[in-house]
Motif scaffolding. Sequence first.
Motif, PDB file in Angstrom:
ATOM      1  N   CYS A 138       0.789  -1.157  -0.074  1.00  0.00           N
ATOM      2  CA  CYS A 138       0.145  -0.147   0.130  1.00  0.00           C
ATOM      3  C   CYS A 138       0.890   1.219  -0.049  1.00  0.00           C
ATOM      4  O   CYS A 138       1.826   1.341   0.812  1.00  0.00           O
ATOM      5  CB  CYS A 138      -0.909   0.019   1.171  1.00  0.00           C
ATOM      6  SG  CYS A 138      -2.001   1.492   1.445  1.00  0.00           S
TER       7      CYS A 138
ATOM      8  N   CYS B 244      -3.652   0.088   9.467  1.00  0.00           N
ATOM      9  CA  CYS B 244      -4.907   1.108   9.612  1.00  0.00           C
ATOM     10  C   CYS B 244      -6.195   0.076   9.695  1.00  0.00           C
ATOM     11  O   CYS B 244      -7.157   0.641  10.359  1.00  0.00           O
ATOM     12  CB  CYS B 244      -5.395   1.873   8.340  1.00  0.00           C
ATOM     13  SG  CYS B 244      -5.177   1.131   6.943  1.00  0.00           S
TER      14      CYS B 244
ATOM     15  N   CYS C  86       2.832  -0.273   4.161  1.00  0.00           N
ATOM     16  CA  CYS C  86       2.430  -1.642   4.457  1.00  0.00           C
ATOM     17  C   CYS C  86       2.662  -2.569   3.559  1.00  0.00           C
ATOM     18  O   CYS C  86       2.250  -2.646   2.047  1.00  0.00           O
ATOM     19  CB  CYS C  86       1.042  -1.851   4.953  1.00  0.00           C
ATOM     20  SG  CYS C  86       0.728  -0.970   6.405  1.00  0.00           S
TER      21      CYS C  86
ATOM     22  N   CYS D 162      -0.010   5.775   2.813  1.00  0.00           N
ATOM     23  CA  CYS D 162       0.408   6.464   3.807  1.00  0.00           C
ATOM     24  C   CYS D 162       1.973   5.984   4.160  1.00  0.00           C
ATOM     25  O   CYS D 162       2.618   4.934   3.590  1.00  0.00           O
ATOM     26  CB  CYS D 162      -0.099   6.339   5.185  1.00  0.00           C
ATOM     27  SG  CYS D 162       0.342   5.189   6.330  1.00  0.00           S
TER      28      CYS D 162
HETATM   29  S1  SF4 Z   1      -1.569   2.021   7.329  1.00  0.00           S
HETATM   30 FE1  SF4 Z   1      -3.152   1.567   5.998  1.00  0.00          FE
HETATM   31  S2  SF4 Z   1      -2.845   3.492   4.601  1.00  0.00           S
HETATM   32 FE2  SF4 Z   1      -0.899   3.275   5.667  1.00  0.00          FE
HETATM   33  S3  SF4 Z   1       0.395   2.137   4.346  1.00  0.00           S
HETATM   34 FE3  SF4 Z   1      -0.808   0.622   5.570  1.00  0.00          FE
HETATM   35  S4  SF4 Z   1      -2.510  -0.166   4.784  1.00  0.00           S
HETATM   36 FE4  SF4 Z   1      -1.850   1.816   3.586  1.00  0.00          FE
END
Ligand code: SF4
Length: 354
Positions: A25, A42, A32, A28
């Motif tokens: 992902c 999250c 992750c 952010c």
């Molecule tokens: S915390 Fe959520 S939004 Fe941030 S990188 Fe991980 S999966 Fe993506």
Amino acid sequence: MSTSLICSTDEARLWKPLKDAKIQCRLCAHFCVIAENERGRCGVRVNRQGRLYTLVRDTVAALNLDPVEKKPLYHYFPGTKTLSLGTMGCNLSCSFCQNSSLSQPPRRGEAVRGERMQAEVVVDLALRSKAASISYTYSEPTVFFELVENVATRARERGLGNIIVSNGFQSRECLESWGPLIDAANIDLKAFTEGFYKDICGARLQPVLDNLKTIRGLGWWLEVTTLLIPGLNDEPGELRAMADFIYRELGPQTPWHLSRFHPDHTMLDRPPTPPQTLKKAWEVGKEAGLSHVYVGNITGVAGEATECSRCGTPLLLRQGFHVRNIGMDDGACRACGAPVEGQGMKTIPLEATT
Ligand code: SF4
């Protein structure tokens, strides 16, 4: 409230495939890496068969009409209302979180609750409520990126402003994707040490500092908030370092909100911030050269009014979230003529004098 079900239209944005059906992902600064059938940190982004889906594409868990001062934004269309919405989920795990019933359950693997709402419905509601803007807030708008994008696009088409209230822990791609859609942001600067961000929030300071500079470059109207927690981030040297950063990197006219802590979530062992600590922090900000330093979550102390950054004349008085214009005419100081920094500063009428 209904539990969200995933469908193909819930596919997330900003991710890339990796080997063995894993994905990364890129929304952010955690970036992750998520194995099949797992969620990101999250708790609202899930890997299904090597593709990333969001559980909160249109699942609104909180919706209210607020004064824009409550965000807090003091220099963006003062005195107007903003339709405020949030989903569940957050990419941080702050032990002092004031919205933990929304932000934290998905991180524990619990179900995402909320009401599915189409973007057009949200925008219609904002217009019917005579809001000037829509705020993406309560939990963390980064993790409901797609909802923000959908609603903000339609809000922009129909003349509404868009406001992000955020912890500032996005990826650069996230900020740049939102870039043309967002008008204003209030970003937390929770402390000025990596230790605080790591131990108390499960995050890092440096991406937040980088993002504040990126946001300044994107041209959004920017205000910064720091919640002062006794014994953790209220030492004058640390406060001065924050104020110097804001002055140097974001500009002396960037408003800095110093907010009072109350025990919440799992941080129940510390007292509320003493009024004298807020006063001292306000002085630190002013000594650093910041034009607009505000004290919040408390009434009856100095630091709630907007003064002219050139001549010091009081312009806007606040009591709670109520604002009165006593010295600003057509967006400028009536005494010396200096324009008042912000957006929409001409929209609040000057009170008639008798
Ligand atoms: S915390 Fe959520 S939004 Fe941030 S990188 Fe991980 S999966 Fe993506």
